[in-house]
Enzyme design. Structure first.
Site, PDB file in Angstrom:
ATOM      1  N   GLY A   1       3.359 -49.404 -24.657  1.00 51.33           N
ATOM      2  CA  GLY A   1       4.011 -49.511 -25.906  1.00 51.33           C
ATOM      3  C   GLY A   1       3.559 -49.779 -27.039  1.00 51.33           C
ATOM      4  N   GLY A   2       3.442 -49.642 -28.457  1.00 49.15           N
ATOM      5  CA  GLY A   2       2.806 -49.513 -29.328  1.00 49.15           C
ATOM      6  C   GLY A   2       1.475 -49.841 -29.778  1.00 49.15           C
TER       7      GLY A   2
ATOM      8  N   GLY B   1     -17.660 -16.991 -34.790  1.00 48.17           N
ATOM      9  CA  GLY B   1     -17.455 -18.366 -34.917  1.00 48.17           C
ATOM     10  C   GLY B   1     -17.848 -19.363 -35.065  1.00 48.17           C
ATOM     11  N   ALA B   2     -18.526 -19.345 -33.325  1.00 43.50           N
ATOM     12  CA  ALA B   2     -18.353 -20.887 -32.888  1.00 43.50           C
ATOM     13  C   ALA B   2     -20.288 -21.358 -33.305  1.00 43.50           C
ATOM     14  CB  ALA B   2     -18.710 -20.803 -30.953  1.00 43.50           C
TER      15      ALA B   2
HETATM   16  C1  HXC Z   1       6.647 -62.636 -23.607  1.00 45.46           C
HETATM   17  C2  HXC Z   1       5.240 -61.573 -21.150  1.00 45.46           C
HETATM   18  C3  HXC Z   1       5.524 -60.602 -21.669  1.00 45.46           C
HETATM   19  C4  HXC Z   1       6.679 -60.307 -23.508  1.00 45.46           C
HETATM   20  C5  HXC Z   1       5.327 -60.895 -20.117  1.00 45.46           C
HETATM   21  N1  HXC Z   1       5.404 -61.854 -20.039  1.00 45.46           N
HETATM   22  N2  HXC Z   1       5.173 -59.766 -20.383  1.00 45.46           N
HETATM   23  N3  HXC Z   1       6.125 -62.721 -22.276  1.00 45.46           N
HETATM   24  N4  HXC Z   1       6.378 -61.020 -24.178  1.00 45.46           N
HETATM   25  N5  HXC Z   1       6.786 -58.837 -23.372  1.00 45.46           N
HETATM   26  C6  HXC Z   1       5.605 -63.078 -19.685  1.00 45.46           C
HETATM   27  C7  HXC Z   1       6.140 -62.929 -18.148  1.00 45.46           C
HETATM   28  O1  HXC Z   1       6.761 -63.784 -18.663  1.00 45.46           O
HETATM   29  C8  HXC Z   1       5.168 -64.207 -17.237  1.00 45.46           C
HETATM   30  O2  HXC Z   1       5.399 -65.702 -17.664  1.00 45.46           O
HETATM   31  C9  HXC Z   1       3.627 -64.233 -17.287  1.00 45.46           C
HETATM   32  O3  HXC Z   1       3.579 -62.828 -19.311  1.00 45.46           O
HETATM   33  C10 HXC Z   1       2.911 -62.583 -16.953  1.00 45.46           C
HETATM   34  O4  HXC Z   1       3.759 -61.744 -16.878  1.00 45.46           O
HETATM   35  P1  HXC Z   1       4.183 -60.742 -15.096  1.00 45.46           P
HETATM   36  O5  HXC Z   1       5.788 -60.115 -15.319  1.00 45.46           O
HETATM   37  O6  HXC Z   1       4.615 -62.257 -14.519  1.00 45.46           O
HETATM   38  O7  HXC Z   1       3.142 -59.966 -14.790  1.00 45.46           O
HETATM   39  P2  HXC Z   1       2.937 -58.969 -13.561  1.00 45.46           P
HETATM   40  O8  HXC Z   1       4.166 -59.032 -12.661  1.00 45.46           O
HETATM   41  O9  HXC Z   1       1.384 -58.816 -13.590  1.00 45.46           O
HETATM   42  O10 HXC Z   1       3.127 -58.004 -14.779  1.00 45.46           O
HETATM   43  C11 HXC Z   1       2.939 -57.397 -15.996  1.00 45.46           C
HETATM   44  C12 HXC Z   1       3.930 -56.623 -16.675  1.00 45.46           C
HETATM   45  C13 HXC Z   1       4.815 -57.366 -16.914  1.00 45.46           C
HETATM   46  C14 HXC Z   1       3.420 -54.758 -16.149  1.00 45.46           C
HETATM   47  C15 HXC Z   1       2.965 -56.271 -18.278  1.00 45.46           C
HETATM   48  O11 HXC Z   1       4.890 -58.229 -17.058  1.00 45.46           O
HETATM   49  C16 HXC Z   1       5.953 -56.629 -17.900  1.00 45.46           C
HETATM   50  O12 HXC Z   1       6.154 -55.653 -18.067  1.00 45.46           O
HETATM   51  N6  HXC Z   1       5.936 -57.205 -19.422  1.00 45.46           N
HETATM   52  C17 HXC Z   1       7.033 -56.722 -20.433  1.00 45.46           C
HETATM   53  C18 HXC Z   1       5.904 -55.389 -21.349  1.00 45.46           C
HETATM   54  C19 HXC Z   1       6.949 -55.233 -22.439  1.00 45.46           C
HETATM   55  O13 HXC Z   1       7.540 -54.477 -22.189  1.00 45.46           O
HETATM   56  N7  HXC Z   1       6.133 -55.657 -23.516  1.00 45.46           N
HETATM   57  C20 HXC Z   1       6.619 -55.080 -24.645  1.00 45.46           C
HETATM   58  C21 HXC Z   1       5.968 -53.494 -25.318  1.00 45.46           C
HETATM   59  S1  HXC Z   1       6.587 -52.780 -26.641  1.00 45.46           S
HETATM   60  P3  HXC Z   1       5.256 -66.344 -17.009  1.00 45.46           P
HETATM   61  O14 HXC Z   1       5.085 -67.824 -17.616  1.00 45.46           O
HETATM   62  O15 HXC Z   1       5.848 -66.911 -15.874  1.00 45.46           O
HETATM   63  O16 HXC Z   1       3.817 -66.655 -16.323  1.00 45.46           O
HETATM   64  C22 HXC Z   1       4.980 -53.698 -27.390  1.00 45.46           C
HETATM   65  C23 HXC Z   1       5.036 -52.634 -29.365  1.00 45.46           C
HETATM   66  C24 HXC Z   1       4.181 -52.970 -29.521  1.00 45.46           C
HETATM   67  O17 HXC Z   1       3.990 -54.157 -27.458  1.00 45.46           O
HETATM   68  C25 HXC Z   1       4.990 -52.339 -31.222  1.00 45.46           C
HETATM   69  C26 HXC Z   1       3.625 -52.759 -31.777  1.00 45.46           C
HETATM   70  C27 HXC Z   1       3.676 -51.724 -33.275  1.00 45.46           C
END
Ligand code: HXC
Length: 523
Positions: free
Chosen positions: A178-179, A413-414
């Site tokens: 993501g971002g 140019g290079a």
């Molecule tokens: C809060 C989160 C989380 C999140 C995961 N967890 N993502 N908690 N916010 N974004 C937690 C899970 O609930 C879990 O908690 C622990 O972290 C580990 O996650 P798992 O899914 O069990 O791990 P894994 O199977 O290794 O998968 C990792 C992952 C997946 C691929 C990253 O968790 C995932 O897709 N998460 C969502 C990612 C996402 O969409 N993020 C937002 C991106 S947008 P427990 O308690 O069970 O251990 C963004 C915008 C930024 O970031 C913008 C900036 C300008």
């Protein structure tokens, strides 16, 4: 920790409580999640810090910070708030570090997690020290909504305003999606671990729903992709330890901040070492490519060359090295790939590297063997004009000592884009094998003498004669040297010594520029 024997019970309890709280934080997401983290050879957030820093030098900060309160976070525990932050030393030099802890809510970034990161970034800027981010995070903490976006904003803002103030280095050791990728992207260097890290703006699922493309995490944004295709990663290395070693190596070539010089290293390679092997490497035959990497390694202090982005835009080579212990940045055409011509990616790669050297006071050595900019509709339509301009701009803007060495051909140019005298080189050298011209002899003869060749009784013989004439006139370094564009044509055997002497001569160089708010580099 030793304690006096006569401590009051109350004080003992307070100390024990502090210790218990600290231990709880240090255990992050608990034994199960820590064990999962270590599967596949990954380190935990704290192990990474320990590996990176000099033994015993880590001073942790914001240990007891807790997550931002809101309805969705009620009852949620986040020891250390998902990130370990503080200062330490690497080779005795102070650095600030943040290490995202994937075992705590996936290392997701909430408001207070960001506050911990921001604190070390601000301290790094105030004290003039590098800041290193060890990224391993699921991105924006979903439960904290806009607060987590705001946290990212605070970090991005500092990445930008501290750019060129202190070195900022990002290691990607897990997810970075993501971002969130934009914080590393705003830093000076990105190092990724192969097989266990990825970076992308939109993930495979969203891509599938929008464009129907099927792709895995690794195919989309793994270390190999960013090391070879996109150019996002400066180094793609095998595993956590190699990435952390890479950071240490990189820091060795960089100063602490933009006001300082990079540290000098003790080297055993004699500054006057002769390099006769170059005579066998670089022959006068312009059509026979040679290994520019070999030329670089022969000239610089033995074993000191650290190539940056080695697998992307391989037609240009950039990297750090040492000459008599002093850090230098090297930009060199690679005649083995696309005949060393400049294309869009090579221009971007070189321009960025030149600016990195300039903001951290690292002198630049440019090795030239270039036929020109790569011809092609694709290149023109994708904006080679805009991208090539970045190189011209970056060289002209750079005020660090700049030496150019023309090893063989330098055309069109290079010739200018590879830092000619007029583009601001302080000293230009050429080897006897060099040729400086608007273009190669064949192309030149075909254009200038087209009518004469066409009208001749024996066009092929006339063409050959005209090519020979043009070669005699321009395919050598002496026309350019005769006009002062080249300062000297030098023997290959003594080039190392000459480069070292010339950089020493330029060490205290000052170059003032007219006032401006900032330049407007073509982007
Ligand atoms: C809060 C989160 C989380 C999140 C995961 N967890 N993502 N908690 N916010 N974004 C937690 C899970 O609930 C879990 O908690 C622990 O972290 C580990 O996650 P798992 O899914 O069990 O791990 P894994 O199977 O290794 O998968 C990792 C992952 C997946 C691929 C990253 O968790 C995932 O897709 N998460 C969502 C990612 C996402 O969409 N993020 C937002 C991106 S947008 P427990 O308690 O069970 O251990 C963004 C915008 C930024 O970031 C913008 C900036 C300008």
């Amino acid at each position: 920790m030793s304690q006096p024997k006569n401590l009051s019970l109350e004080l003992k309890e307070l100390v024990a409580q502090m210790q218990a709280r600290r231990t709880h934080v240090e255990q992050g997401g608990g034994p199960d999640r820590l064990a999962k983290q270590k599967q596949g050879g990954k380190m935990t957030a704290r192990e990474r810090i320990e590996y990176l820093l000099d033994e015993g030098s880590f001073l942790e900060m914001s240990t007891f910070v807790e997550h931002g309160r809101n309805r969705l976070m009620d009852g949620v525990e986040a020891p250390g708030e998902g990130v370990v932050t503080g200062r330490g030393t690497i080779g005795g030099r102070q650095v600030f570090v943040f290490s995202q802890d994937f075992t705590v809510l996936g290392g997701s970034l909430g408001k207070m997690n960001a506050a911990k990161v921001v604190k070390v970034m601000d301290l790094a800027a105030k004290t003039g020290c590098p800041v290193i981010g060890l990224n391993d995070s699921a991105g924006a903490r979903i439960q904290e909504g806009v607060d987590s976006l705001s946290g990212y904003g605070e970090i991005f803002y500092r990445n930008a305003i501290y750019s060129g103030v202190v070195p900022q280095i990002s290691a990607i050791l897990g997810p970075c999606a993501g971002g969130a990728v934009y914080s590393p992207a705003l830093t000076d260097f990105i190092l990724m671990s192969k097989g266990s890290s990825y970076m992308f703006i939109t993930g495979p699922e969203v891509i599938k729903s929008v464009t129907r493309e099927d792709v895995t995490f690794d195919q989309l944004g793994g270390a190999s992709v960013h090391g070879r295709k996109s150019g996002v990663a400066h180094l793609a290395l095998e595993g956590d330890a190699a990435v952390l070693d890479g950071i240490k190596a990189l820091l060795g070539y960089l100063p602490q901040n933009a006001r300082e010089q990079a540290p000098r290293a003790e080297v055993s390679d004699p500054p006057t070492r002769e390099t006769p092997e170059l005579l066998e490497m670089v022959t006068p035959d312009q059509t026979r490519p040679y290994a520019m990497h070999g030329v670089i390694e022969t000239l610089v202090d033995q074993g000191s060359f650290l190539e940056i982005q080695p697998d992307w835009a391989k037609n240009i080579i950039v990297g750090f090295a040492r000459l008599n212990g002093e850090s230098v940045g090297i930009v060199a055409n690679n005649p083995k790939v696309m005949a060393g011509s400049l294309n869009i990616d090579a221009s971007d790669k070189a321009a960025r590297f030149i600016r990195t050297c300039d903001c951290y006071n690292i002198p630049i050595l440019t090795l030239v063997d270039v036929t020109g900019f790569l011809p092609g509709v694709g290149q023109e339509h994708a904006g080679i004009i805009r991208h090539g301009a970045k190189m011209l701009y970056a060289y002209a803007e750079a005020t660090v000592p700049k030496i150019t060495l023309i090893t063989r051909k330098s055309y069109g140019g290079a010739y200018l884009a590879m830092n000619s005298r007029d583009m601001g080189a302080d000293v230009v050298y050429a080897w006897p094998t060099a040729a400086v011209a608007v273009m190669g002899a064949e192309g030149a003869a075909n254009i200038v003498y087209r009518r004469e060749i066409q009208n001749s009784e024996n066009p092929e013989a006339t063409r050959a004669e005209k090519i020979r004439d043009y070669k005699e006139a321009f395919d050598n370094p002496y026309v350019a040297a005769g006009k002062g564009y080249i300062d000297d044509v030098i023997p290959m055997e003594t080039t190392r010594a000459q480069l070292i002497q010339t950089f020493a001569m330029l060490k205290d160089k000052q170059e003032q520029r007219p006032f401006r708010k900032h330049g407007n580099i073509p982007l």
